[in-house]
Design a protein around this motif. Structure first.
Motif, PDB file in Angstrom:
ATOM      1  N   SER A 168       3.604   2.135  -6.152  1.00 22.16           N
ATOM      2  CA  SER A 168       3.210   2.500  -7.512  1.00 22.16           C
ATOM      3  C   SER A 168       3.453   1.344  -8.474  1.00 22.16           C
ATOM      4  CB  SER A 168       4.018   3.715  -7.996  1.00 22.16           C
ATOM      5  OG  SER A 168       3.778   4.849  -7.203  1.00 22.16           O
ATOM      6  N   ASN A 184      -0.431   5.410  -8.679  1.00 21.69           N
ATOM      7  CA  ASN A 184       0.325   5.841  -7.511  1.00 21.69           C
ATOM      8  C   ASN A 184      -0.539   5.734  -6.263  1.00 21.69           C
ATOM      9  OD1 ASN A 184       2.482   6.556  -9.211  1.00 21.69           O
ATOM     10  ND2 ASN A 184       1.713   8.642  -9.464  1.00 21.69           N
ATOM     11  N   ASN A 185       0.120   5.734  -5.112  1.00 28.64           N
ATOM     12  CA  ASN A 185      -0.585   5.656  -3.832  1.00 28.64           C
ATOM     13  C   ASN A 185      -1.616   4.522  -3.851  1.00 28.64           C
ATOM     14  OD1 ASN A 185      -1.358   6.324  -1.225  1.00 28.64           O
ATOM     15  ND2 ASN A 185      -2.756   7.950  -1.875  1.00 28.64           N
ATOM     16  N   ARG A 219      -4.915   9.751  -8.226  1.00 32.29           N
ATOM     17  CA  ARG A 219      -3.908   8.720  -7.948  1.00 32.29           C
ATOM     18  C   ARG A 219      -3.443   8.034  -9.241  1.00 32.29           C
ATOM     19  NH1 ARG A 219      -5.235   4.310  -5.177  1.00 32.29           N
ATOM     20  NH2 ARG A 219      -7.449   4.323  -5.781  1.00 32.29           N
ATOM     21  N   LYS A 228      -3.879   1.336  -3.030  1.00 33.85           N
ATOM     22  CA  LYS A 228      -4.588   0.908  -1.840  1.00 33.85           C
ATOM     23  C   LYS A 228      -4.980  -0.558  -1.983  1.00 33.85           C
ATOM     24  CE  LYS A 228      -6.626   5.534  -1.411  1.00 33.85           C
ATOM     25  NZ  LYS A 228      -7.900   6.293  -1.321  1.00 33.85           N
ATOM     26  N   ALA A 235       0.849  -1.196   0.000  1.00 29.50           N
ATOM     27  CA  ALA A 235       0.000   0.000   0.000  1.00 29.50           C
ATOM     28  C   ALA A 235       0.885   1.247   0.000  1.00 29.50           C
ATOM     29  CB  ALA A 235      -0.909  -0.007   1.221  1.00 29.50           C
ATOM     30  N   GLY A 236       0.477   2.219  -0.809  1.00 31.09           N
ATOM     31  CA  GLY A 236       1.272   3.432  -0.971  1.00 31.09           C
ATOM     32  C   GLY A 236       2.258   3.376  -2.109  1.00 31.09           C
TER      33      GLY A 236
END
Length: 123
Positions: A17, A84-85, A67, A87, A14-15
């Motif tokens: 890319s 990106n980012n 994101r 989850k 998580a977080g």
């Protein structure tokens, strides 16, 4: 029928890319809208993002706005999805689609799909 090949999926925390790619057959035209969809286990396939043939217009699902970025390189017959980012709820098989109509705020998928690439986001 246009052949599509997705790549770039994988396992990420998580977080993190990832960048997905969707390559068209080299001998096909690039004047088509292209889109990404995803399907999580036990859920329906859902729209993620679409880009028009020139790359000048794109639409995103609310869940990925800010994101994810969709873009394309017509010289390489390839569309991309920069994620990106990430989850855990982004975990799904991601599919590209080509040739459907792009309306004011929605995209209707055609019958031309790639085989999919798995994205898994761990918490």
């Amino acid at each position: 029928q246009v052949q599509l090949v997705e790549s770039g999926g994988g396992l990420v925390q998580a977080g993190g890319s990832l960048r997905l790619s969707c390559a068209q057959s080299p001998d096909t035209a690039t004047t088509y809208n292209m889109a990404w969809f995803r399907q999580a286990p036990g859920k329906e396939r859902e729209f993620v993002a679409v880009i028009n043939w020139s790359g000048g217009r794109s639409i995103y699902a609310d869940s990925v706005k800010g994101r994810f970025t969709i873009f394309r390189d017509n010289g390489k017959n390839t569309m991309y999805l920069q994620m990106n980012n990430l989850k855990p709820e982004d975990t799904a098989v991601y599919y590209c689609n080509i040739g459907g109509p792009l309306w004011t705020s929605t995209y209707s998928p055609s019958n031309s799909w790639g085989q999919g690439t798995q994205v898994t986001v761990s918490s």
